[in-house]
Write an enzyme that holds these catalytic residues in place. Structure first.
Site, PDB file in Angstrom:
ATOM      1  N   HIS A 154      -5.396   5.815  17.975  1.00 53.15           N
ATOM      2  CA  HIS A 154      -5.539   7.156  18.548  1.00 53.15           C
ATOM      3  C   HIS A 154      -6.085   6.996  19.972  1.00 53.15           C
ATOM      4  O   HIS A 154      -5.594   7.622  20.895  1.00 53.15           O
ATOM      5  CB  HIS A 154      -6.473   7.975  17.659  1.00 53.15           C
ATOM      6  N   HIS A 170      -3.160  12.761  26.260  1.00 56.53           N
ATOM      7  CA  HIS A 170      -3.227  13.202  24.872  1.00 56.53           C
ATOM      8  C   HIS A 170      -2.229  14.339  24.665  1.00 56.53           C
ATOM      9  O   HIS A 170      -2.381  15.417  25.229  1.00 56.53           O
ATOM     10  CB  HIS A 170      -4.651  13.670  24.575  1.00 56.53           C
ATOM     11  N   CYS A 193      -5.076  17.310  16.622  1.00 58.74           N
ATOM     12  CA  CYS A 193      -4.524  16.038  17.109  1.00 58.74           C
ATOM     13  C   CYS A 193      -3.885  15.190  16.010  1.00 58.74           C
ATOM     14  O   CYS A 193      -3.279  14.157  16.296  1.00 58.74           O
ATOM     15  CB  CYS A 193      -5.633  15.261  17.804  1.00 58.74           C
ATOM     16  N   PHE A 201      -9.892  17.181  15.341  1.00 66.31           N
ATOM     17  CA  PHE A 201     -10.966  18.151  15.123  1.00 66.31           C
ATOM     18  C   PHE A 201     -11.103  18.437  13.639  1.00 66.31           C
ATOM     19  O   PHE A 201     -10.112  18.521  12.920  1.00 66.31           O
ATOM     20  CB  PHE A 201     -10.564  19.483  15.752  1.00 66.31           C
ATOM     21  N   GLU A 226     -12.850   4.184  15.692  1.00 69.67           N
ATOM     22  CA  GLU A 226     -11.632   3.419  15.392  1.00 69.67           C
ATOM     23  C   GLU A 226     -11.902   1.920  15.335  1.00 69.67           C
ATOM     24  O   GLU A 226     -11.291   1.203  14.524  1.00 69.67           O
ATOM     25  CB  GLU A 226     -10.542   3.727  16.423  1.00 69.67           C
ATOM     26  N   LYS A 243      -2.175   6.901  24.752  1.00 71.52           N
ATOM     27  CA  LYS A 243      -2.835   7.969  25.524  1.00 71.52           C
ATOM     28  C   LYS A 243      -3.274   7.492  26.897  1.00 71.52           C
ATOM     29  O   LYS A 243      -3.387   8.296  27.824  1.00 71.52           O
ATOM     30  CB  LYS A 243      -4.032   8.512  24.747  1.00 71.52           C
TER      31      LYS A 243
END
Lengths: 412, 405
Positions: free
Chosen positions: B293, B330, B160, B390, B304, B325
């Site tokens: 994000h 996403h 991502c 990830f 975040e 998003k």
């Protein structure tokens, strides 16, 4: 602001064993043991390539403790093992890695766990899917495992650019060191070869087929070449700023004198193109920018693998760039196959003055190519090495490596 | 340790709102979400039945552009063509010192799944043409091929964070003089691997995702592509190019903490943000809003929020924030690209788009999320966009209004 970049450590694991000495021995003696690939899953088309250079039998437990290895995909295990070896080689086994970056280049990513996940999802249904397989299936999983293994908290990225993934990763690693975004970067080239991937590559006619004697031989630049040897493994290179390396008394393996990247838009998605002229022009321009005169290059470690069109493109680029003054060209993929990092490791070995053996598999020149690779057992240590990797699909990376200075007390 | 900003001179996008930047911008401003039932593949048996799917369009005709193109290739090609046209650049870039830097998580995985399904059933009939652009580099290579790029072409596959890392690679290639023009972006299509993988991780929300809400229960998968044309200041000025924004800095870091969970204290993403600010030569106080994000997973949004507190201190609860998003799901490997692109539009229009999502804002997070309607910020000059991936890979970028550099 940019800083000069040197390679100070190298580690590798692969079909030839554990460690750079094992690789050097394999390159010198040409002793590889192709393994017959398991066809029981029924993925393979009839006939075709049967073997690959696999590393599944390696004992890596001294480098990757079983308690952590069980959480890793096979390529992550290769990468972490090579990482330990590279850090030891660089004298950084106990270093702090707060500002260490990781850049992984991988052609195919974690193929085995991806296949497992696809079997689970497509044949057994979504409930069967393993969450652990998913997190290990991403192309950057090796980069994450390397970071966790040593606590490397700098920039972390993975590049997938087929046959040029290894050099593309070296280029990005050098960029992060040169700009100061990372104190040092651990560059990995890693891949695994599984029956599914082997079968798919063979269906694309990418792999060397059995000859009259049954042996599958990669023949870089040879008239009879018909594909490459499928391989797996990992190589890790430690990159540092030259003043840092010299300041801590490290002995560089090589200095990065230039990186050139280009693209051949004539390439189809699944093969090499024919744009050797434009690629050679890009390379010539890039070398000029880096202040590297082609005449100062005395060795080419070529990414030629025995691929029919790939080697033709490579020969076209080299003959256009060098004209009549072609330096010695060695293609180690004739011995160690690809992918799996051995090309990158062999290039570092050669640039640091180690012998990497002749171009194995080459016997009959191809009149179309106008290039004969070196078959000498041992060449003089180069002062300046050009390393090449042209990818199917169009991408290309070249790296210029200078031999380490004889005296470390060099004015910066 | 800061470097020169580079000009953003063209934008292209394909999203659940449609084929184009205008469709995307109208969509994110509307406050509605493009996350809904979808048809790309059978999703019986999964935890969720919503995703943000790109609507049908001429570019999905199998004959358009050649049968071997994957969905992700097609998204990327349309976005790149729009970006080049908007930048008033020719379709072919042979004469320019041009490169391409893309992010993609799965490339042609959707097509590979069809191949694999046939391979396990009737291996001899499985058509390998489905695999001709399987790897994540497929979409980027397709764009480079279509436009005659001759310089560096590179696809970053760091889940991502991929596209933001690609922006960073492009920025450095431009600053170093290696190239003068870059196509930077990313593309990913819906596929069973990603959908099923997040399903198995229990990281998906049954409802369209609810970033920063108390009720948030996971992410929603999206698909699409976004491409930004980046040019060195010298080149943009030389040709009188339209400057839509400036990319001023990119920073990256790794948690080295866990394969899937972000560092709960937000320490890793904070270091990426600090690096991006330093690269842009800016203090946190200069930032006017943030495109987070904001996946809608409990752990991401909480990490975040901690990052905002760490970086912006007492100002954090009053710093306008949004999550694209919530609108388009996403985009995975392309997330950083579409979010940077939307951030450029927010700066250009002086409007921060709202973040759709049911429920109430999580008071424990202390994030000033824009909800309901766009928030007018006509004086906004500098914005930040963040991505977490990830394996703990983090990336952030700083974008400036055309008048701010």
């Amino acid at each position: 602001m940019t800083r000069a970049v040197v390679a100070t450590g190298l580690g590798a694991v692969g079909p030839w064993g554990v460690g750079v000495e094992a690789l050097a021995g394999c390159l010198a003696q040409g002793a590889t043991r192709p393994v017959v690939v398991d066809r029981s899953a029924g993925y393979h088309a009839p006939g075709g390539a049967r073997t690959a250079l696999t590393a599944s039998g390696l004992d890596l437990s001294a480098l990757v403790p079983p308690a952590s290895a069980r959480r890793m995909s096979p390529p992550a295990r290769f990468a972490v093992a090579a990482l330990r070896l590279a850090l030891a080689d660089a004298g950084l086994a106990n270093a702090d890695h707060e500002r260490t970056g990781i850049v992984v280049g991988t052609a195919f990513g974690p193929a085995f766990v991806t296949e497992q996940l696809l079997i689970q999802l497509l044949r057994q249904g979504p409930e069967a899917a393993s969450p652990a397989a998913f997190t290990e299936s991403v192309a950057s999983a090796s980069a994450a495992q390397m970071a966790m293994a040593v606590g490397a908290r700098g920039p972390n990225l993975a590049i997938t650019q087929r046959e040029t993934s290894d050099l593309a990763a070296l280029a990005e690693g050098a960029r992060l060191v040169a700009t100061g975004a990372a104190e040092r970067v651990l560059v990995a080239a890693v891949d695994e070869m599984i029956p599914l991937l082997h079968a798919v590559l063979d269906r694309f006619r990418a792999l060397a087929r059995p000859g009259a004697d049954g042996a599958e031989v990669a023949r870089p630049f040879d008239r009879r070449r018909d594909g490459f040897l499928a391989a797996e493994g990992a190589a890790v290179v430690v990159l540092e700023a030259e003043p840092d390396a010299l300041g801590r008394g490290a002995r560089p393996l090589a200095r990065l004198a230039g990186v050139v990247r280009g693209f051949d838009a004539s390439a189809p998605a699944w093969d090499w193109g024919t744009g050797s002229g434009p690629l050679a022009a890009t390379l010539a321009r890039g070398l000029r920018r880096a202040g590297v005169a082609p005449g100062s290059i005395d060795l080419v470690v070529s990414g030629a693998s025995g691929a029919r069109r790939g080697d033709r493109l490579e020969a076209g680029v080299l003959t256009t760039l060098f004209g009549q003054r072609l330096p010695a060209v060695v293609a180690p993929k004739g011995t160690v196959g690809e992918p799996g990092g051995a090309h990158l490791a062999a290039a570092l070995l050669a640039a640091s003055g180690r012998a990497i053996g002749p171009t194995r598999g080459f016997e009959e020149p191809d009149p179309e190519l106008g290039l004969r690779p070196s078959v000498a057992e041992k060449l003089p240590a180069p002062r300046r090495t050009l390393v090449s990797a042209l990818a199917s699909g169009g991408a290309a990376t070249w790296v210029v490596l200078d031999a380490p200075e004889p005296s470390p007390a060099r004015a910066v | 340790m800061s470097g020169e900003p580079v000009a953003v001179t063209g934008l292209g996008a394909v999203s659940g709102f449609g084929w184009g930047v205008e469709e995307l911008w109208r969509g994110v401003l509307s406050g509605a979400s493009a996350i809904r039932d979808f048809h790309r593949f059978d999703h019986t048996g999964y935890r969720t039945h919503v995703a943000s799917e790109v609507p049908d369009g001429p570019a999905l005709d199998p004959e358009a552009g050649g049968p071997r193109l994957t969905l992700a290739d097609r998204f990327a090609l349309v976005a790149a063509a729009e970006a080049l046209a908007g930048a008033r650049l020719p379709e072919r870039l042979e004469g320019a010192a041009a490169g391409l830097f893309f992010g993609s998580s799965t490339g042609g995985m959707f097509e590979s799944e069809q191949f694999f399904a046939q391979l396990v059933g009737r291996p001899r009939r499985a058509p390998i043409s489905l695999l001709s652009a399987q790897q994540p580099c497929g979409p980027g290579d397709a764009v480079a091929r279509a436009h005659g790029v001759t310089g560096p072409v590179e696809t970053i596959a760091s889940a991502c964070a991929s596209a933001t890392l690609a922006l960073g690679a492009a920025l450095d290639a431009l600053r170093s003089g290696e190239i003068e023009l870059a196509l930077a972006g990313g593309s990913d299509s819906l596929c069973r691997l990603t959908f099923g993988g997040f399903n198995a991780l229990r990281a998906v929300d049954e409802r369209p995702c609810r970033p920063f809400r108390r009720e948030r229960a996971g992410m929603s998968i999206g698909e699409g592509a976004a491409v930004l044309v980046l040019e060195s200041r010298a080149r943009a000025e030389r040709r009188g190019a339209p400057v839509l924004a400036w990319l001023a800095g990119v920073g990256a870091s790794c948690d080295a903490h866990h394969m899937t969970s972000p560092d709960p204290q937000g320490e890793g993403i904070s270091r990426a943000v600090a690096a991006a600010l330093a690269d842009a030569g800016l203090a946190p106080a200069a930032i006017d809003f943030v495109n987070l994000h904001g996946t809608g997973t409990p752990a991401n949004d909480s990490a975040e929020a901690r990052m905002l507190a760490r970086i912006f201190g007492a100002r954090a609860p009053a710093l306008p924030a949004t999550s694209t998003k919530g609108c388009v799901g996403h985009f995975l490997g392309a997330a950083g690209a579409v979010e940077a692109l939307v951030t450029v539009l927010c700066l250009e229009h002086g409007l921060v788009h709202p973040t759709p999502g049911e429920g109430t804002l999580d008071p424990g997070l202390g994030v000033d999320l824009v909800v309901g309607a766009p928030r007018a910020l006509p004086a906004a000059r500098r914005a930040l966009s963040t991505n977490l991936a990830f394996g703990g890979a983090n990336a952030a970028c700083v974008l400036l209004h055309p008048e701010a550099a």
